[in-house]
Write a protein that holds these residues in place. Structure first.
Motif, PDB file in Angstrom:
ATOM      1  N   GLY A   1      12.922   8.150  -2.342  1.00  0.00           N
ATOM      2  CA  GLY A   1      13.230   9.072  -1.255  1.00  0.00           C
ATOM      3  C   GLY A   1      12.531   8.704   0.037  1.00  0.00           C
ATOM      4  N   ALA A   2      11.235   8.393  -0.063  1.00  0.00           N
ATOM      5  CA  ALA A   2      10.461   8.070   1.136  1.00  0.00           C
ATOM      6  C   ALA A   2      10.934   6.765   1.768  1.00  0.00           C
ATOM      7  CB  ALA A   2       8.977   7.980   0.782  1.00  0.00           C
ATOM      8  N   LEU A   3      11.162   5.739   0.942  1.00  0.00           N
ATOM      9  CA  LEU A   3      11.587   4.442   1.475  1.00  0.00           C
ATOM     10  C   LEU A   3      13.006   4.507   2.024  1.00  0.00           C
ATOM     11  CD1 LEU A   3      10.074   2.005  -1.177  1.00  0.00           C
ATOM     12  CD2 LEU A   3       9.176   2.607   1.085  1.00  0.00           C
ATOM     13  N   LEU A   4      13.851   5.338   1.416  1.00  0.00           N
ATOM     14  CA  LEU A   4      15.201   5.512   1.955  1.00  0.00           C
ATOM     15  C   LEU A   4      15.137   6.129   3.351  1.00  0.00           C
ATOM     16  CD1 LEU A   4      18.264   5.439   1.648  1.00  0.00           C
ATOM     17  CD2 LEU A   4      18.130   7.668   0.502  1.00  0.00           C
TER      18      LEU A   4
ATOM     19  N   GLU B   1      16.334  -3.873   6.151  1.00  0.00           N
ATOM     20  CA  GLU B   1      16.950  -4.940   5.372  1.00  0.00           C
ATOM     21  C   GLU B   1      16.085  -5.297   4.160  1.00  0.00           C
ATOM     22  OE1 GLU B   1      17.810  -8.152   8.031  1.00  0.00           O
ATOM     23  OE2 GLU B   1      18.698  -6.838   9.531  1.00  0.00           O
ATOM     24  N   LEU B   2      14.789  -5.387   4.357  1.00  0.00           N
ATOM     25  CA  LEU B   2      13.880  -5.605   3.233  1.00  0.00           C
ATOM     26  C   LEU B   2      13.877  -4.404   2.303  1.00  0.00           C
ATOM     27  CD1 LEU B   2      11.497  -7.088   5.727  1.00  0.00           C
ATOM     28  CD2 LEU B   2      11.622  -8.237   3.524  1.00  0.00           C
ATOM     29  N   LEU B   3      13.923  -3.219   2.901  1.00  0.00           N
ATOM     30  CA  LEU B   3      13.905  -2.000   2.086  1.00  0.00           C
ATOM     31  C   LEU B   3      15.196  -1.824   1.289  1.00  0.00           C
ATOM     32  CD1 LEU B   3      12.177   0.458   4.577  1.00  0.00           C
ATOM     33  CD2 LEU B   3      11.225  -0.465   2.446  1.00  0.00           C
ATOM     34  N   ALA B   4      16.301  -2.415   1.752  1.00  0.00           N
ATOM     35  CA  ALA B   4      17.531  -2.369   0.960  1.00  0.00           C
ATOM     36  C   ALA B   4      17.310  -3.045  -0.386  1.00  0.00           C
ATOM     37  CB  ALA B   4      18.672  -3.042   1.712  1.00  0.00           C
ATOM     38  N   GLY B   5      16.610  -4.181  -0.373  1.00  0.00           N
ATOM     39  CA  GLY B   5      16.267  -4.829  -1.635  1.00  0.00           C
ATOM     40  C   GLY B   5      15.275  -4.026  -2.438  1.00  0.00           C
ATOM     41  N   SER B   6      14.322  -3.405  -1.748  1.00  0.00           N
ATOM     42  CA  SER B   6      13.326  -2.580  -2.440  1.00  0.00           C
ATOM     43  C   SER B   6      13.979  -1.400  -3.145  1.00  0.00           C
ATOM     44  CB  SER B   6      12.287  -2.066  -1.432  1.00  0.00           C
ATOM     45  OG  SER B   6      11.600  -3.132  -0.820  1.00  0.00           O
ATOM     46  N   LEU B   7      14.897  -0.734  -2.469  1.00  0.00           N
ATOM     47  CA  LEU B   7      15.575   0.421  -3.062  1.00  0.00           C
ATOM     48  C   LEU B   7      16.421   0.008  -4.255  1.00  0.00           C
ATOM     49  CD1 LEU B   7      16.568   2.212   0.248  1.00  0.00           C
ATOM     50  CD2 LEU B   7      14.942   3.047  -1.465  1.00  0.00           C
ATOM     51  N   LEU B   8      17.024  -1.181  -4.194  1.00  0.00           N
ATOM     52  CA  LEU B   8      17.779  -1.681  -5.342  1.00  0.00           C
ATOM     53  C   LEU B   8      16.867  -1.867  -6.544  1.00  0.00           C
ATOM     54  CD1 LEU B   8      20.386  -2.845  -6.569  1.00  0.00           C
ATOM     55  CD2 LEU B   8      19.754  -5.061  -5.592  1.00  0.00           C
TER      56      LEU B   8
ATOM     57  N   LEU C   1       0.827  -1.206   0.000  1.00  0.00           N
ATOM     58  CA  LEU C   1       0.000   0.000   0.000  1.00  0.00           C
ATOM     59  C   LEU C   1       0.864   1.259   0.000  1.00  0.00           C
ATOM     60  CD1 LEU C   1      -2.724  -1.124   2.570  1.00  0.00           C
ATOM     61  CD2 LEU C   1      -2.946  -0.957   0.087  1.00  0.00           C
ATOM     62  N   LEU C   2       1.942   1.244   0.788  1.00  0.00           N
ATOM     63  CA  LEU C   2       2.839   2.403   0.810  1.00  0.00           C
ATOM     64  C   LEU C   2       3.473   2.628  -0.556  1.00  0.00           C
ATOM     65  CD1 LEU C   2       4.750   2.133   4.229  1.00  0.00           C
ATOM     66  CD2 LEU C   2       3.018   3.813   3.560  1.00  0.00           C
ATOM     67  N   LEU C   3       3.978   1.557  -1.138  1.00  0.00           N
ATOM     68  CA  LEU C   3       4.642   1.691  -2.439  1.00  0.00           C
ATOM     69  C   LEU C   3       3.651   2.180  -3.495  1.00  0.00           C
ATOM     70  CD1 LEU C   3       7.139   1.377  -4.180  1.00  0.00           C
ATOM     71  CD2 LEU C   3       6.546  -1.049  -4.485  1.00  0.00           C
ATOM     72  N   PHE C   4       2.457   1.633  -3.482  1.00  0.00           N
ATOM     73  CA  PHE C   4       1.430   2.057  -4.439  1.00  0.00           C
ATOM     74  C   PHE C   4       1.140   3.555  -4.271  1.00  0.00           C
ATOM     75  CE2 PHE C   4      -3.058   2.850  -5.415  1.00  0.00           C
ATOM     76  CZ  PHE C   4      -3.107   2.427  -6.740  1.00  0.00           C
ATOM     77  N   ALA C   5       0.987   3.992  -3.020  1.00  0.00           N
ATOM     78  CA  ALA C   5       0.671   5.404  -2.774  1.00  0.00           C
ATOM     79  C   ALA C   5       1.825   6.305  -3.213  1.00  0.00           C
ATOM     80  CB  ALA C   5       0.370   5.609  -1.292  1.00  0.00           C
ATOM     81  N   PHE C   6       3.053   5.936  -2.862  1.00  0.00           N
ATOM     82  CA  PHE C   6       4.205   6.764  -3.226  1.00  0.00           C
ATOM     83  C   PHE C   6       4.343   6.871  -4.744  1.00  0.00           C
ATOM     84  CE2 PHE C   6       6.335   5.466   0.997  1.00  0.00           C
ATOM     85  CZ  PHE C   6       5.778   6.560   1.635  1.00  0.00           C
ATOM     86  N   MET C   7       4.170   5.752  -5.431  1.00  0.00           N
ATOM     87  CA  MET C   7       4.363   5.763  -6.880  1.00  0.00           C
ATOM     88  C   MET C   7       3.242   6.507  -7.595  1.00  0.00           C
ATOM     89  SD  MET C   7       6.113   2.101  -7.819  1.00  0.00           S
ATOM     90  CE  MET C   7       6.397   2.677  -9.491  1.00  0.00           C
ATOM     91  N   ARG C   8       2.044   6.434  -7.068  1.00  0.00           N
ATOM     92  CA  ARG C   8       0.953   7.170  -7.698  1.00  0.00           C
ATOM     93  C   ARG C   8       1.098   8.666  -7.461  1.00  0.00           C
ATOM     94  NH1 ARG C   8      -3.561   4.276  -9.453  1.00  0.00           N
ATOM     95  NH2 ARG C   8      -4.236   6.346 -10.158  1.00  0.00           N
TER      96      ARG C   8
ATOM     97  N   LEU D   1      14.075  -0.177  -7.135  1.00  0.00           N
ATOM     98  CA  LEU D   1      13.422   1.063  -7.561  1.00  0.00           C
ATOM     99  C   LEU D   1      14.380   2.139  -8.053  1.00  0.00           C
ATOM    100  CD1 LEU D   1      10.846   1.482  -4.655  1.00  0.00           C
ATOM    101  CD2 LEU D   1      10.289   0.966  -7.036  1.00  0.00           C
ATOM    102  N   ALA D   2      15.550   2.209  -7.449  1.00  0.00           N
ATOM    103  CA  ALA D   2      16.449   3.335  -7.724  1.00  0.00           C
ATOM    104  C   ALA D   2      16.995   3.279  -9.147  1.00  0.00           C
ATOM    105  CB  ALA D   2      17.598   3.337  -6.720  1.00  0.00           C
ATOM    106  N   PRO D   3      17.126   4.432  -9.794  1.00  0.00           N
ATOM    107  CA  PRO D   3      17.683   4.471 -11.160  1.00  0.00           C
ATOM    108  C   PRO D   3      19.217   4.363 -11.126  1.00  0.00           C
ATOM    109  CG  PRO D   3      17.124   6.686 -10.431  1.00  0.00           C
ATOM    110  CD  PRO D   3      16.693   5.762  -9.328  1.00  0.00           C
TER     111      PRO D   3
END
Length: 692
Positions: free
Chosen positions: A167-170, A201-208, A151-158, A210-212
């Motif tokens: 930025g938010a997840l970092l 730790e999970l967000l480290a994978g998420s940022l990998l 839900l967070l990712l969906f909201a941030f991306m929309r 998502l990040a350009p």
């Protein structure tokens, strides 16, 4: 990054699960293998975020579909393992142990096992081996993350696309990392078990995902892969149970996993990626989820059934069985049930999952409700034995200020009207904690205050390096130095020194051995060096304490029982069998194990003015045999720790009382031990032979 099949990621899963399994198997080379869980978190965050981000950008993201995939991926194998564990447990677990398993079923199914186990025990404590579902704490962390994250990712991306999401997840990841590091100081169990300290730790994978990130040359990518592999593997071999973890200590394996995933995208032919992409590694990665589920219940149930640690050969055989069961689970459970149509579509899959959860909840509740004896009849003697087992080596006299993640505990007991200080300090390992209540109650009756300072697995000896549970021993040396400072500052009248001395003499081996930098025979770890170091360290400890003005009471170790007496009786009463040999052992066997240390304890007390000794072998043994209980009580909670009843034997023994009071009155030497010509047959002569 787009999501295409990556064999190197399956290979990375193999490294992660292999590290964890070998750590749980007790193989000392992989003493930091618990970091494999952190690698799993990175992989999971990367893969799930990649899928969600692509679905959001293409306008096809569905939360219902996301959870449908999670249900098919997670629940079938999980329910199979829960059912198998419960079925096996019904045959080998005692009623109270089955209760503990039943209490864990619903938390395991509803994914709050981390919270459940955080309130019970440490992941690293010896008693953790008796919790067959403990490993499911990590699955709970992951699934809790996926309740909120989509839900967070969906909201941030929309709202702002990938830029805002990154930025938010970092920011969230940094807060989580700081929280983990802070919690390590105040509440290490919370730091270990809670999502709030693991989310980064999970967000480290998420940022990998998502990040350009820029594309790099294959040479640079290969170098990054090599660095990542090293960063991941070094902690596996160098970390240990005493490492302050997670927090900053988790950065190397987490960043190592990130670098390996990033490298594999740009240099599939690099050495690290080729290693991870080997067919055997890929297959182990494919069965990694099932292997993670299967291995720990099998190891734990085997430990419970044996009543002691598994041999390396037995642990290897159980791991091989877990691999075989995982392969079958992948083929006949995981793979078929991932197909959307097999359970009648998404709606039926969710219905089946809900029904399975309800079934587990009913099973757990029914198991607990059956404790009235209709299903588990147990005699009064068996119930008494179970009660002794459940005491562990704790106390009821006061709440300890304990850090279970590192094994330390402190407690102060004062009679009414006492001041802020204390008169007597009890110092030692878990044996000190097990016996403390007896000393504290004895002294409280005399109007004196008693303080406990313990570190499990750490002998109370000055000038030695002692590896706790196979680790290097830095924590032990630091703890003992702090206790010596406490003695010099607080000036207690008496210091009671209690330890499992046989661990460092009779049972000593290359990775469980005392070393002393200033003793040539014990500069390197070995069984012979440890036995040589023990009397030197014991004498030095007594002398160092005496320099502070305190008297010293050395406590000889309790006799050990290879088959824990209370568990032996409870099993015989419950499953049927002969309990006649459970509660006794010969004096010869006792002497073989602790005779040499009894002799050294006696000698140190005799040689240093102001020191005394009580030999527990003489408290629990007569001339012919040692007894672990009587008709009224069990004196042991396991094979070598006193129960409350056993500790109170110290309180009630006239010889112990006299020795303590003599030492408190002045520096006169006193040894509560029989003279050589009065000792049980074979006691002293046998002691002289132990460890030679």
């Amino acid at each position: 990054m787009s999501l295409a099949y990556r064999p190197d990621i399956d290979g990375l899963r193999a490294v992660a699960v292999g590290s964890v399994v070998l750590f749980h198997g007790g193989f000392s080379l992989f003493k930091g293998g618990f970091v494999g869980v952190d690698v799993f978190f990175v992989i999971s965050g990367f893969l799930i975020t990649t899928i969600i981000a692509e679905d959001v950008e293409r306008g096809r993201f569905s939360l219902a579909d996301f959870y449908d995939r999670r249900i098919r991926r997670i629940l079938p194998a999980l329910f199979l393992v829960l059912a198998a564990t419960t079925a096996i447990g019904a045959f080998i677990l005692l009623p109270n142990q089955m209760e503990d398993l039943a209490r864990a079923l619903v938390p395991a199914t509803l994914f709050y096992a981390n919270i459940h186990f955080m309130g019970l025990e440490s992941y690293f404590a010896p008693a953790a081996e008796e919790l067959p579902l403990l490993h499911l704490w990590s699955l709970a962390v992951e699934e809790q993350f996926y309740i909120v994250f989509p839900l967070l990712l969906f909201a941030f991306m929309r709202l702002g696309g990938r830029r805002l999401a990154v930025g938010a997840l970092l920011a969230v990841a940094l807060v989580s990392l700081v929280f983990a590091q802070v919690e390590l100081q105040d509440a290490p169990r919370r730091a270990f078990f809670l999502l709030s300290a693991r989310a980064w730790e999970l967000l480290a994978g998420s940022l990998l995902a998502l990040a350009p990130l820029p594309k790099v040359s294959s040479r640079i990518a290969a170098g990054l892969g090599a660095v990542g592999l090293a960063a991941l593997l070094v902690p596996v071999f160098l970390y240990g149970r005493n490492t302050a973890f997670p927090g900053l200590a988790a950065l190397p394996p987490v960043l190592g996993a990130v670098l390996l995933i990033y490298s594999g995208r740009h240099a599939a032919g690099a050495p690290a990626a080729r290693l991870l992409g080997l067919p055997a590694m890929v297959y182990m990665g494919r069965i990694s989820y099932s292997l993670y589920l299967w291995h720990w219940p099998l190891l734990s149930l085997a430990f419970i059934y044996r009543g002691r640690a598994l041999t390396p050969l037995l642990a290897a055989a159980i791991i091989a069985l877990a691999v075989a069961l995982s392969a079958l689970s992948l083929r006949y459970v995981e793979t078929p049930l991932r197909r959307p149509g097999l359970l009648g579509g998404r709606r039926m899959a969710r219905f089946a999952a809900a029904a399975a959860v309800m079934l587990v909840a009913v099973l757990g509740a029914r198991t607990l409700d059956a404790r009235d004896g209709r299903i588990w009849p147990l005699s009064p003697r068996g119930l008494s034995a179970e009660a002794a087992m459940r005491e562990g080596h704790g106390m009821t006299i006061c709440e300890t200020n304990a850090d279970f993640m590192r094994g330390t505990a402190s407690c102060t007991v004062s009679p009414p009207g006492a001041g802020k200080g204390y008169d007597v300090l009890v110092w030692g390992d878990s044996h000190a904690r097990a016996s403390f209540q007896g000393f504290a109650e004895l002294l409280a009756d005399k109007g004196m205050s008693t303080r406990l300072l313990t570190l499990s697995g750490c002998p109370p000896l000055a000038g030695v390096v002692a590896p706790r549970f196979g680790d290097e021993g830095a924590d032990c040396a630091t703890f003992n130095a702090a206790v010596m400072d406490e003695i010099a500052t607080a000036h207690p009248k008496l210091v009671v020194v209690v330890g499992r001395w046989a661990l460092w003499t009779t049972h000593a081996r290359h990775n469980v051995a005392l070393t002393m930098p200033d003793l040539p025979a014990a500069r390197l770890p070995s069984a012979e060096g440890s036995r040589a170091a023990f009397p030197v360290a014991l004498r030095r400890t007594v002398e160092e304490i005496r320099k502070t003005g305190a008297s010293v009471l050395l406590v000889g170790q309790v006799p050990e029982y290879p088959n824990p007496p209370a568990a032996c009786v409870a099993r015989a009463e419950y499953f049927g069998g002969d309990a006649s040999g459970c509660m006794t052992q010969s004096v010869e066997e006792m002497t073989r194990v602790i005779g040499a240390t009894d002799a050294e304890v006696r000698k140190a007390a005799q040689d240093v003015p102001g020191a005394g000794a009580v030999l527990l072998s003489q408290l629990f043994c007569d001339a012919k045999e040692c007894r672990a209980g009587d008709d009224a009580a069990f004196f042991y909670s396991d094979g070598n720790h006193l129960s409350l009843a056993g500790a109170r034997r110290l309180r009630d023994d006239a010889g112990v009382q006299a020795t303590i009071m003599d030492l408190l009155r002045g520096p006169a030497r006193h040894v509560q031990a029989q003279a050589e010509d009065e000792a049980p047959a074979g006691h002293l002569s046998g002691a002289a032979r132990v460890g030679n």
